[in-house]
Design an enzyme around this catalytic site. Structure first.
Site, PDB file in Angstrom:
ATOM      1  N   GLU A   1       0.823  -1.206   0.000  1.00  0.00           N
ATOM      2  CA  GLU A   1       0.000   0.000   0.000  1.00  0.00           C
ATOM      3  C   GLU A   1       0.861   1.262   0.000  1.00  0.00           C
ATOM      4  OE1 GLU A   1      -4.488  -0.205   1.631  1.00  0.00           O
ATOM      5  OE2 GLU A   1      -3.013   0.227   3.175  1.00  0.00           O
TER       6      GLU A   1
ATOM      7  N   HIS B   1       8.031 -26.596   0.175  1.00  0.00           N
ATOM      8  CA  HIS B   1       7.345 -27.669  -0.544  1.00  0.00           C
ATOM      9  C   HIS B   1       6.213 -27.121  -1.393  1.00  0.00           C
ATOM     10  CE1 HIS B   1       9.536 -30.869   1.585  1.00  0.00           C
ATOM     11  NE2 HIS B   1       9.642 -29.908   2.493  1.00  0.00           N
TER      12      HIS B   1
ATOM     13  N   LYS C   1     -13.812   1.671  -2.983  1.00  0.00           N
ATOM     14  CA  LYS C   1     -14.624   2.085  -1.825  1.00  0.00           C
ATOM     15  C   LYS C   1     -15.846   2.862  -2.302  1.00  0.00           C
ATOM     16  CE  LYS C   1     -11.301   2.942   1.879  1.00  0.00           C
ATOM     17  NZ  LYS C   1     -10.678   3.984   2.679  1.00  0.00           N
TER      18      LYS C   1
HETATM   19  O1  PA5 Z   1      -2.899   1.752   5.951  1.00  0.00           O
HETATM   20  C1  PA5 Z   1      -4.009   2.241   5.829  1.00  0.00           C
HETATM   21  O2  PA5 Z   1      -4.228   3.430   6.039  1.00  0.00           O
HETATM   22  C2  PA5 Z   1      -5.196   1.388   5.457  1.00  0.00           C
HETATM   23  O3  PA5 Z   1      -4.835   0.124   5.056  1.00  0.00           O
HETATM   24  C3  PA5 Z   1      -6.150   1.296   6.633  1.00  0.00           C
HETATM   25  O4  PA5 Z   1      -5.483   0.742   7.724  1.00  0.00           O
HETATM   26  C4  PA5 Z   1      -7.398   0.468   6.323  1.00  0.00           C
HETATM   27  O5  PA5 Z   1      -7.985   0.897   5.152  1.00  0.00           O
HETATM   28  C5  PA5 Z   1      -8.389   0.600   7.466  1.00  0.00           C
HETATM   29  O6  PA5 Z   1      -8.657   1.937   7.682  1.00  0.00           O
HETATM   30  P1  PA5 Z   1      -9.267   2.486   9.011  1.00  0.00           P
HETATM   31  O7  PA5 Z   1      -8.317   2.234  10.115  1.00  0.00           O
HETATM   32  O8  PA5 Z   1      -9.453   3.937   8.761  1.00  0.00           O
HETATM   33  O9  PA5 Z   1     -10.551   1.777   9.215  1.00  0.00           O
END
Ligand code: PA5
Length: 478
Positions: free
Chosen positions: A304, A333, A447
């Protein structure tokens, strides 16, 4: 005296980064990274290191301060954890992505591998621990079948305070608790979220929920050392002060601006050069079940943070390296065949352990079958270490880039170091790539489309766009 204040002990627990098998003079000129290539990046590395320092001073990397500035929060968390321990049988975390993967990884690393199956006494009186990081209805129902909600504390974690998956889980739990407990329902919910933004904080304030804050400048995937990870860990009996001390120890090491003194910077620089040479896959392969979910946590962090279409100048660069999770020896394996003989497109990171927390002898036996009896007299510890060394050798022989992060043992101090090491590596790789490692614009489309499909107000245009998408052709569904 706590052991994490004893400098000698801390030094003995220092994790190490071995990048021999990334280098041309070890692995060969064709695939290896030449020292000259690294040295020719001197200016770029210096600029990236300075940018990191400046951002930190300007308060743009608040996650780097987490090892230091949470004394009061830690006090409060420990108090809450001991109250939870007295009253609750189960502690359920509702969250996803950065709000779930860290707590899962740390629990797996530092608690019994079958923690929930232990008796309460064996768990040190701590509650069972569940993380629900999906919205699969079967999983949700399965959870309710094995917990008694009247004896369960729910910790809803969302930095943005508006993630649909988490809020949907929260609605279900909220209603269930209200039905079963009436006015007492609020005592079964702890919110962990941003202090100002989002819907959860509004709800938490309106109903007076116990709340922990995720500092404003700390994004989800960099939040494990905030209350996101600290509360669940403390509830399960993990020494969170030791974990933070480990992170602070690694922070000291990562202060060095020169890559040859800074393992996290070196790790990032080598990955950057590897990416430039077309190694677009990063495999994380722990040789310890306790570290299995560190690979999951790392996968999100790396994917990410670095998977970006544009650099900071707005140019299209399609950056990133696909993380793959593997487990030694299990995946020897399953995946190693590909790693040794498939495309030259990977960097394999071994996570190794100097001393496992237990040792198990392999008994002598079957003397008439030498191919079995040779195992007798050794330990499983020797076997797993030998298999890791052998796999590393096989990769070296096949000229496959690989590197090793070694934890002298798995404990809260080394896990704190590891988390912090990988966060700094990721941030530094982001600097080298010239991208914003702290946002995730690529997840927005999905989203928004979900909101539109479920009829969220304000998403009517997106709904119309979706309705106009090409219909699936039956001929392509067989
Ligand atoms: O790293 C990030 O910002 C995202 O992966 C969030 O952790 C994830 O989308 C969850 O978001 P939130 O904590 O706002 O619910």
């Amino acid at each position: 005296m706590k052991r994490y204040t004893d400098r000698q002990w801390m030094e003995s627990m220092r994790i190490s980064f071995d990048f021999n098998n990334m280098m041309a003079d070890v692995i060969g000129e064709e695939e290896g990274i030449k020292k000259e290539d690294l040295d020719s990046m001197e200016d770029q590395l210096k600029a990236a290191a300075q940018a990191m320092s400046i951002k930190r001073k300007e308060g743009k990397m608040d996650w780097r301060d987490l090892p230091y500035d949470q004394d009061n929060v830690v006090e409060d968390i420990l108090k809450t954890a001991s109250e939870i321990k007295k009253e609750f049988d189960a502690f359920v975390l509702l969250g996803i992505g950065g709000s779930a993967l860290g707590p899962i990884a740390v629990q797996q690393a530092l608690n019994h591998l079958h923690y929930n199956e232990l008796s309460r006494e064996q768990r040190g009186g701590n509650p069972r621990f569940y993380v629900v990081d999906n919205i699969d209805p079967e999983r949700m129902e399965a959870l309710f079948e094995i917990i008694d909600v009247e004896k369960t504390m729910f910790n809803v974690i969302t930095k943005s305070g508006s993630t649909s998956e988490t809020m949907a889980q929260f609605l279900i739990v909220w209603n269930m608790l209200k039905d079963k407990l009436g006015r007492r329902f609020k005592d079964h919910i702890i919110a962990t979220t941003d202090k100002e933004k989002g819907n959860l904080i509004k709800i938490a304030r309106e109903y007076g929920l116990k709340t922990y804050y995720i500092p404003a400048g700390v994004g989800g995937r960099f939040s494990e050392l905030s209350p996101v990870g600290l509360l669940p860990a403390a509830v399960c009996g993990i020494d969170i002060r030791e974990m933070l001390a480990g992170a602070a120890f690694m922070d000291e090491i990562c202060e060095a601006e020169n890559v040859y003194d800074n393992p996290a910077y070196m790790a990032a620089a080598l990955q950057y050069l590897a990416m430039r040479a077309g190694k677009n896959i990063s495999v994380m392969m722990p040789y310890a079940d306790s570290l299995k979910y560190m690979a999951d946590w790392y996968a999100q962090l790396w994917a990410e943070s670095l998977g970006k279409r544009y650099n900071l100048k707005g140019e299209e660069i399609f950056a990133g390296q696909t993380p793959v999770k593997a487990l030694g020896v299990t995946d020897q394996h399953s995946q190693i065949q590909l790693y040794t003989e498939g495309p030259f497109d990977k960097v394999i990171t071994f996570l190794t352990v100097g001393r496992y927390r237990t040792s198990m002898d392999i008994p002598e036996g079957f003397e008439d079958i030498p191919a079995v009896s040779f195992l007798g007299g050794h330990t499983l510890n020797e076997l797993i270490s030998a298999e890791q060394a052998a796999t590393e050798y096989a990769l070296l022989k096949a000229k496959r880039l690989n590197r090793t992060i070694n934890l002298p043992e798995v404990n809260a101090f080394t896990v704190g170091q590891l988390l912090y090491f990988m966060e700094v590596e990721t941030a530094f790789a982001g600097e080298l790539l010239g991208i914003n490692a702290f946002d995730q614009p690529g997840v927005e489309e999905g989203k928004n489309a979900t909101y539109a499909l479920l009829g969220r107000p304000g998403y009517e245009e997106k709904k119309a766009e979706l309705d106009a998408r090409p219909k699936k052709k039956d001929e392509y569904i067989i």
